[in-house]
Design a protein around this motif. Structure first.
Motif, mmCIF file in Angstrom:
data_model
loop_
_atom_site.group_PDB
_atom_site.id
_atom_site.type_symbol
_atom_site.label_atom_id
_atom_site.label_comp_id
_atom_site.label_asym_id
_atom_site.label_seq_id
_atom_site.Cartn_x
_atom_site.Cartn_y
_atom_site.Cartn_z
ATOM 1 N N ALA A 71 0.835 -1.203 0.000
ATOM 2 C CA ALA A 71 0.000 0.000 0.000
ATOM 3 C C ALA A 71 0.872 1.255 0.000
ATOM 4 O O ALA A 71 0.608 2.231 -0.713
ATOM 5 N N THR A 72 1.934 1.216 0.811
ATOM 6 C CA THR A 72 2.861 2.352 0.854
ATOM 7 C C THR A 72 3.473 2.610 -0.516
ATOM 8 O O THR A 72 3.494 3.729 -1.017
ATOM 9 N N LEU A 73 3.959 1.519 -1.138
ATOM 10 C CA LEU A 73 4.634 1.675 -2.430
ATOM 11 C C LEU A 73 3.670 2.118 -3.525
ATOM 12 O O LEU A 73 4.040 2.879 -4.414
ATOM 13 N N LYS A 74 2.424 1.655 -3.417
ATOM 14 C CA LYS A 74 1.443 2.037 -4.431
ATOM 15 C C LYS A 74 1.176 3.548 -4.365
ATOM 16 O O LYS A 74 1.216 4.247 -5.383
ATOM 17 N N ALA A 75 0.922 4.018 -3.136
ATOM 18 C CA ALA A 75 0.679 5.451 -2.968
ATOM 19 C C ALA A 75 1.914 6.253 -3.409
ATOM 20 O O ALA A 75 1.811 7.292 -4.070
ATOM 21 N N PHE A 76 3.079 5.733 -3.062
ATOM 22 C CA PHE A 76 4.327 6.403 -3.426
ATOM 23 C C PHE A 76 4.478 6.486 -4.941
ATOM 24 O O PHE A 76 4.743 7.562 -5.502
ATOM 25 N N ALA A 77 4.296 5.353 -5.621
ATOM 26 C CA ALA A 77 4.478 5.327 -7.077
ATOM 27 C C ALA A 77 3.531 6.308 -7.762
ATOM 28 O O ALA A 77 3.944 7.099 -8.619
ATOM 29 N N ILE A 121 -4.149 16.925 3.268
ATOM 30 C CA ILE A 121 -4.659 15.553 3.187
ATOM 31 C C ILE A 121 -5.979 15.418 3.952
ATOM 32 O O ILE A 121 -6.944 14.829 3.460
ATOM 33 N N PHE A 122 -6.035 16.007 5.126
ATOM 34 C CA PHE A 122 -7.290 15.980 5.895
ATOM 35 C C PHE A 122 -8.418 16.624 5.122
ATOM 36 O O PHE A 122 -9.524 16.124 5.047
ATOM 37 N N PHE A 123 -8.105 17.755 4.516
ATOM 38 C CA PHE A 123 -9.115 18.476 3.762
ATOM 39 C C PHE A 123 -9.630 17.606 2.618
ATOM 40 O O PHE A 123 -10.833 17.466 2.407
ATOM 41 N N LEU A 124 -8.688 17.008 1.889
ATOM 42 C CA LEU A 124 -9.083 16.177 0.751
ATOM 43 C C LEU A 124 -9.865 14.950 1.216
ATOM 44 O O LEU A 124 -10.700 14.404 0.505
ATOM 45 N N TYR A 125 -9.596 14.524 2.453
ATOM 46 C CA TYR A 125 -10.259 13.354 2.999
ATOM 47 C C TYR A 125 -11.684 13.695 3.437
ATOM 48 O O TYR A 125 -12.615 12.935 3.209
ATOM 49 N N LEU A 126 -11.823 14.874 4.020
ATOM 50 C CA LEU A 126 -13.117 15.236 4.609
ATOM 51 C C LEU A 126 -14.023 16.014 3.664
ATOM 52 O O LEU A 126 -15.238 15.867 3.697
ATOM 53 N N ALA A 127 -13.417 16.863 2.816
ATOM 54 C CA ALA A 127 -14.228 17.782 2.026
ATOM 55 C C ALA A 127 -15.132 17.117 0.993
ATOM 56 O O ALA A 127 -16.285 17.526 0.858
ATOM 57 N N PRO A 128 -14.653 16.099 0.265
ATOM 58 C CA PRO A 128 -15.501 15.567 -0.809
ATOM 59 C C PRO A 128 -16.873 15.136 -0.328
ATOM 60 O O PRO A 128 -17.870 15.334 -1.031
ATOM 61 N N ALA A 129 -16.970 14.600 0.861
ATOM 62 C CA ALA A 129 -18.278 14.169 1.362
ATOM 63 C C ALA A 129 -19.230 15.356 1.434
ATOM 64 O O ALA A 129 -20.426 15.233 1.185
ATOM 65 N N LYS A 130 -18.678 16.525 1.767
ATOM 66 C CA LYS A 130 -19.524 17.718 1.871
ATOM 67 C C LYS A 130 -19.776 18.352 0.504
ATOM 68 O O LYS A 130 -20.647 19.178 0.351
ATOM 69 N N LEU A 131 -18.948 17.982 -0.465
ATOM 70 C CA LEU A 131 -19.075 18.584 -1.785
ATOM 71 C C LEU A 131 -19.918 17.729 -2.716
ATOM 72 O O LEU A 131 -20.394 18.200 -3.738
ATOM 73 N N ASN A 142 -13.997 9.382 -1.695
ATOM 74 C CA ASN A 142 -14.650 8.952 -0.473
ATOM 75 C C ASN A 142 -14.392 7.497 -0.153
ATOM 76 O O ASN A 142 -14.209 7.118 0.992
ATOM 77 N N ASP A 143 -14.361 6.688 -1.241
ATOM 78 C CA ASP A 143 -14.328 5.254 -1.028
ATOM 79 C C ASP A 143 -12.950 4.739 -0.641
ATOM 80 O O ASP A 143 -12.837 3.704 -0.009
ATOM 81 N N ASP A 144 -11.936 5.406 -1.082
ATOM 82 C CA ASP A 144 -10.602 4.881 -0.863
ATOM 83 C C ASP A 144 -9.698 5.977 -0.313
ATOM 84 O O ASP A 144 -9.392 6.925 -1.024
ATOM 85 N N PRO A 145 -9.284 5.848 0.956
ATOM 86 C CA PRO A 145 -8.450 6.907 1.545
ATOM 87 C C PRO A 145 -7.109 7.064 0.838
ATOM 88 O O PRO A 145 -6.379 8.012 1.116
ATOM 89 N N THR A 218 4.256 9.257 2.759
ATOM 90 C CA THR A 218 3.100 8.373 2.579
ATOM 91 C C THR A 218 2.601 7.897 3.939
ATOM 92 O O THR A 218 1.458 7.499 4.074
ATOM 93 N N SER A 219 3.482 7.968 4.968
ATOM 94 C CA SER A 219 3.060 7.496 6.294
ATOM 95 C C SER A 219 1.975 8.388 6.892
ATOM 96 O O SER A 219 1.296 7.995 7.833
ATOM 97 N N LEU A 220 1.771 9.584 6.317
ATOM 98 C CA LEU A 220 0.669 10.426 6.796
ATOM 99 C C LEU A 220 -0.674 9.768 6.504
ATOM 100 O O LEU A 220 -1.687 10.105 7.111
ATOM 101 N N GLY A 221 -0.674 8.820 5.577
ATOM 102 C CA GLY A 221 -1.907 8.120 5.230
ATOM 103 C C GLY A 221 -2.506 7.405 6.424
ATOM 104 O O GLY A 221 -3.711 7.188 6.487
ATOM 105 N N PHE A 222 -1.707 7.086 7.400
ATOM 106 C CA PHE A 222 -2.193 6.364 8.568
ATOM 107 C C PHE A 222 -3.235 7.184 9.327
ATOM 108 O O PHE A 222 -4.166 6.646 9.908
ATOM 109 N N LEU A 223 -3.123 8.507 9.242
ATOM 110 C CA LEU A 223 -4.072 9.371 9.945
ATOM 111 C C LEU A 223 -5.453 9.380 9.306
ATOM 112 O O LEU A 223 -6.432 9.757 9.918
#
Ligand SMILES: Nc1ncnc2c1ncn2[C@@H]1O[C@H](COP(=O)(O)OP(=O)(O)O)[C@@H](O)[C@H]1O
Ligand SMILES: [Mg+2]
Lengths: 302, 264
Positions: A71-77, A121-131, A142-145, A218-223
């Motif tokens: 998962a880390t490498l995928k996000a990285f690539a 990252i938080f914004f991109l994670y939370l905002a789409p649901a409101k948009l 929304n479906d995939d963090p 990419t480790s920020l993805g854990f949040l």
């Protein structure tokens, strides 16, 4: 080894050599002492108990870690590809002849470079649901963090890479673009065929260092619950059955990160040597055994 | 001074090219760098097949003159026409015109990330969109002609200065230009490499290529040039045949300058 003069330093004299040796020995002793103390304390607090380390022998746990690495490498690539493309586009836009294009690119770069990546990252994670106005719209975020993570990383690193590339292009001798214009090339052709390729090559070490940063970030993805390496480590560390092996998990995952970054740095060194053959001379290697002149390809293997 | 600015030099000193059509015409060209008036009312006509050597002290505006002809430097006032067409200001038209005017720089300026062959092929392929095999054939022939055919797959940094400059000439020739501008093509070279480049230029001149050459190589000027133009402080001070100019300079500036470059 340290006796050779470099571009930056004179060769050290006898006194400097003695002083450097003393500083070296002291430094190593200090580091070793610190490390020994950490190991000692960990041992005392039971961090090396077999209960905490056994789980790493189970294939299910190993599979978990491997999935996390994937998962880390995928996000990285994805983030690297997007940030390089975005970087090249932004760099070209910032060097445009058209003022509005230049301004827009500059505003974009300034904004996303100043924005803390975590907030982005938080914004991109939370905002789409409101948009999400139309059903299905922005659902993939929304479906995939992974997507908020990848998009955030791409935006931020893209702007940084854009600045790296722009610096590389500006540092090229003016004669390169003049010769190209004199042949009758248009501005976009001068950029695409002459300046950007050379700019990227000259900035390659910096560009790859930024990729290392991208990998670590990419480790920020854990949040945002993206199940990458750090997320897996945290989950492992919370297993009561294994005595909450958080520190062992951190050690294992940390080692994986360090190895990955070292591999990336190794690739950087190799790539730099590979690409700079053109500049320093694609020296033909003579194969001693057969006496044949080998192409450049032979020079880099082994 | 006034006769020096005359657009048509005396007919007795004109070899055959003078009867040919004017190819590059500058009239009343002025250019400033800030307060510095680098080109002052330049009038100059270069005919088809003519070889014009531009000579003059450092800072007199020779490079700027060369660069103005393909608009690497825009001018403030006056007019430049090439083959009857006014020099366009920008865009596709300017690029097309530049493709018809070759330029050879003091510092070669070969594309560092491309091989010698790719350097020569780039223009015809990307600007003229000619077919690859046609271009490659021509490029190899040109490289052979300037004597670096066996270096085709090397990178510029692997070549000597003289070889690089000959590649730069081949690169300019690959566009089949109407005129080639040379800005001190041998000034950055080690002495032993000067001749190989001058020889290449001489053979070009002999084949009837129209050339503007900024150089202090008197031997070249005498053997290949139809006309010498002497510049000082942004003006054309004197204009004459090479033999007349070097043997019997009319202006004090030219006499003074020649005495400096001839006796050292
Ligand atoms: N881009 C520039 N900006 C400001 N001044 C310049 C620039 N290019 C040339 N100059 C000045 O213009 C004058 C003429 O330069 P140049 O045409 O290169 O002379 P030459 O080639 O005869 O030595 C010099 O004084 C030079 O310093
Ligand atoms: Mg000059």
């Amino acid at each position: 080894m340290s006796q050779k003069a470099t571009v930056l330093f004179d060769a050290p004299g006898p006194r400097a050599r003695r002083r450097n040796a003393i500083i070296g020995v002291l430094g190593i002793a200090l580091l070793a002492g610190g490390l020994a103390w950490v190991v000692y304390r960990f041992d005392q607090t039971g961090q090396f108990d077999s209960q905490k380390w056994d789980p790493f022998q189970y294939t299910a746990i190993q599979q978990m870690i491997l999935d996390g690495l994937k998962a880390t490498l995928k996000a990285f690539a994805l983030a690297v590809v997007f940030s390089l493309v975005l970087g090249a586009l932004l760099a070209a836009a910032r060097l445009s002849d058209h003022r509005p294009v230049r301004w827009a690119a500059t505003a974009f770069v300034t904004f996303f470079r100043a924005m803390p990546l975590l907030i982005l990252i938080f914004f991109l994670y939370l905002a789409p649901a409101k948009l999400s106005y139309w059903p299905g719209f922005l659902d993939f975020i929304n479906d995939d963090p992974m997507w908020p993570l990848v998009i955030g990383l791409s935006l931020y690193n893209g702007t940084v890479q854009a600045e790296n590339m722009r610096a590389g292009i500006l540092a090229l001798p003016k004669g390169q673009s003049e010769a190209a214009y004199a042949l009758g090339l248009r501005k976009y052709q001068v950029m695409t065929f002459i300046l950007v390729p050379q700019g990227i090559r000259s900035m390659l070490p910096t560009i790859i260092s930024q990729m290392v940063v991208t990998l670590k970030d990419t480790s920020l993805g854990f949040l945002i619950t993206y199940e990458e390496l750090l997320f897996i480590a945290k989950r492992l560390g919370s297993y009561q059955d294994y005595g909450l092996p958080l520190i062992p998990a951190a050690i294992v995952v940390g080692t994986i990160y360090i190895i990955s970054c070292m591999i990336l740095s190794g690739v950087a060194v190799w790539l730099e040597r590979f690409l700079s053959r053109g500049r320093k001379g694609r020296v033909q290697k003579i194969d001693v055994v057969s006496g044949e002149t080998l192409g450049a390809g032979a020079g880099i293997s082994v | 001074m006034t006769e020096a600015l005359d657009k048509t030099p005396p007919p007795d000193k004109t070899p055959s090219p003078r009867t040919a059509a004017p190819l590059v015409v500058l009239s009343k060209v002025n250019k400033h760098f800030g307060a510095l008036h680098v080109l002052q009312d330049i009038d100059l006509t270069i005919h088809e097949g003519e070889v014009v050597v531009v000579i003059g002290p450092s800072g007199s505006g020779k490079s700027t003159l060369c660069r103005a002809i393909n608009r690497l430097e825009p001018i403030d006032s006056g007019a430049i026409t090439i083959d009857g067409n006014a020099l366009p200001q920008e865009g596709r038209a300017l690029a097309r015109l530049r493709s018809e005017v070759g330029m050879v720089f003091q510092s070669f300026n070969l594309f560092a990330h491309k091989t010698v062959l790719q350097n020569v092929m780039l223009g015809p392929q990307k600007v003229r969109r000619e077919a690859r095999d046609v271009v490659e054939k021509r490029a190899r022939a040109l490289l052979d002609r300037v004597g670096v055919g066996n270096q085709a797959d090397k990178y510029p940094s692997q070549l000597s200065g003289g070889q690089q400059q000959r590649v730069a000439i081949a690169r300019a020739l690959a566009m089949q230009p109407k005129v080639i501008l040379f800005d001190e093509p041998t000034s950055a070279l080690d002495p032993e490499m000067v001749n190989e480049v001058l020889e290449t230029m001489r053979s070009l001149a002999a084949e009837g290529m129209t050339m503007v050459v900024v150089t202090h190589e008197m031997g070249f000027a005498r053997s290949a040039a139809n006309r010498v133009i002497f510049m000082a402080d942004g003006r054309i001070v004197e204009e004459n045949t090479p033999d007349e100019f070097f043997g019997n300079p009319r202006s004090d500036r030219a006499r003074d300058f020649l005495s400096k470059i001839l006796h050292h």
